[in-house]
Scaffold this motif. Structure first.
Motif, mmCIF file in Angstrom:
data_model
loop_
_atom_site.group_PDB
_atom_site.id
_atom_site.type_symbol
_atom_site.label_atom_id
_atom_site.label_comp_id
_atom_site.label_asym_id
_atom_site.label_seq_id
_atom_site.Cartn_x
_atom_site.Cartn_y
_atom_site.Cartn_z
ATOM 1 N N GLY A 1 -7.848 3.677 2.972
ATOM 2 C CA GLY A 1 -7.329 3.510 1.762
ATOM 3 C C GLY A 1 -7.150 4.928 1.163
ATOM 4 N N LEU A 2 -7.750 4.905 -0.248
ATOM 5 C CA LEU A 2 -7.615 6.393 -0.895
ATOM 6 C C LEU A 2 -8.942 7.262 -0.540
ATOM 7 C CD1 LEU A 2 -5.301 5.035 -2.466
ATOM 8 C CD2 LEU A 2 -6.202 6.154 -4.545
ATOM 9 N N GLN B 1 -0.910 6.050 1.961
ATOM 10 C CA GLN B 1 -2.526 6.249 1.588
ATOM 11 C C GLN B 1 -3.081 7.224 2.081
ATOM 12 O OE1 GLN B 1 -2.670 4.033 -0.719
ATOM 13 N NE2 GLN B 1 -4.217 2.497 0.131
ATOM 14 N N TYR C 1 0.703 -1.148 0.073
ATOM 15 C CA TYR C 1 -0.030 0.091 -0.066
ATOM 16 C C TYR C 1 0.903 1.297 0.060
ATOM 17 C CZ TYR C 1 -3.970 -3.358 0.729
ATOM 18 O OH TYR C 1 -4.946 -4.214 0.730
ATOM 19 N N ASP D 1 1.704 0.976 -4.323
ATOM 20 C CA ASP D 1 0.599 1.440 -4.527
ATOM 21 C C ASP D 1 -0.627 0.410 -5.202
ATOM 22 O OD1 ASP D 1 -1.379 3.200 -4.887
ATOM 23 O OD2 ASP D 1 -0.514 4.520 -6.541
ATOM 24 N N SER E 1 -3.557 0.583 -5.466
ATOM 25 C CA SER E 1 -4.643 0.988 -6.302
ATOM 26 C C SER E 1 -4.267 1.217 -7.638
ATOM 27 C CB SER E 1 -4.947 2.590 -5.587
ATOM 28 O OG SER E 1 -3.941 3.506 -5.728
ATOM 29 N N ASP F 1 -6.640 5.403 8.447
ATOM 30 C CA ASP F 1 -5.709 4.263 7.561
ATOM 31 C C ASP F 1 -4.484 4.178 8.507
ATOM 32 O OD1 ASP F 1 -6.222 2.777 4.732
ATOM 33 O OD2 ASP F 1 -3.921 2.744 5.470
#
Length: 278
Positions: free
Chosen positions: A72-73, A98, A9, A13, A15, A93
């Protein structure tokens, strides 16, 4: 923070991996998607959003104060703020990378709603939040990383007000199936690396009950997660490669996806012991 979580994370990354979309990092809830047709990016985004909606519906956050653990985001926080209209939402988080991304992605919303959206750095086992601060607590596809479910359960009970509700969506091993950890490590790199932790769903429900929460329930939503997730993965991976083995683990009844709900009991004498309307 455990090293696999830091890498996945942070520098890696997650995401940015193509199987995820628009900042969401979850397998999706595919009930409203026709899996017999070719899947579009719009279908994928809807599945990710619908997983959040499914969880948020379980805690009915309208008008209350809400916290997401493992945000997260922060795109799920933004969805909750827009569609469910809570008084405010806090995304927590453990990963500073993040949170930096969350603040960047949600910069306009943070500027427009400074009193209703905030992000905080903290672990699920030690939340940087006040006692009884929240009406609802939810977590979407993060609990498989939490190293100490007992500590998470205690913290959840602490930050919820009397009458508050909790909902957790994540994947766990199936109660009663032997040698789950070894089998999952053989099937899935995320278990072999230690990123995901193999534990039965009863491990979390028992922890929540032990923390004093009530009406603790777990419900499988695997039929609405695994087939759609596998169909989406098939765009990039062939059968037998490790990401496709999530479906195999479910079909073997080793792994499943659950929504776990619970509530903090009402204090004796408060509002006659009855919950107030949302």
């Amino acid at each position: 923070m455990r090293p696999p979580v830091w890498e996945t994370y942070g520098p890696a990354d997650l995401s940015s991996v193509p199987v995820f979309t628009e900042g969401f990092i979850n397998f999706g809830y595919w009930e409203a998607v026709d899996l017999e047709k070719p899947l579009s990016d719009g279908d994928r985004l809807r599945s990710e959003q619908d997983l959040y909606r499914h969880v948020l519906d379980a805690v009915a956050p309208g008008g209350g104060r809400v916290v997401e653990v493992g945000c997260g985001l922060g795109v799920g926080c933004a969805l909750a703020l827009e569609e469910y209209r809570p008084a405010g939402i806090t995304g927590v988080d453990i990963h500073p990378h993040q949170l930096r991304r969350a603040r960047d992605v949600n910069a306009a919303l943070l500027a427009a709603e400074p009193d209703r959206l905030r992000f905080a750095l903290g672990a699920a086992e030690s939340l940087p939040l006040g006692d009884g601060e929240f009406d609802c607590l939810y977590s979407v596809e993060a609990a498989q990383h939490f190293p100490d479910l007992d500590a998470f359960a205690r913290e959840a009970a602490r930050v919820l007000r009397p009458g508050g509700r909790l909902a957790v969506a994540s994947f766990f091993t199936v109660d009663g199936t032997p040698a789950q950890a070894d089998r999952l490590a053989g099937l899935l790199d995320s278990y072999a690396s230690g990123l995901d932790i193999a534990r039965p769903v009863s491990r979390l429900t028992d922890a929540l009950t032990g923390s004093g929460l009530v009406d603790v329930r777990s419900r499988s939503i695997g039929p609405h997660v695994w087939p759609g997730w596998d169909r989406w993965l098939s765009r990039l991976w062939s059968p037998g490669t490790w990401p496709r083995n999530f479906l195999a683990a479910w079909e073997e009844r080793v792994l499943d996806y659950y929504v776990i709900t619970a509530g903090r009991p009402w204090a004796p004498g408060r509002d006659g012991g009855k919950p107030r309307s949302p």
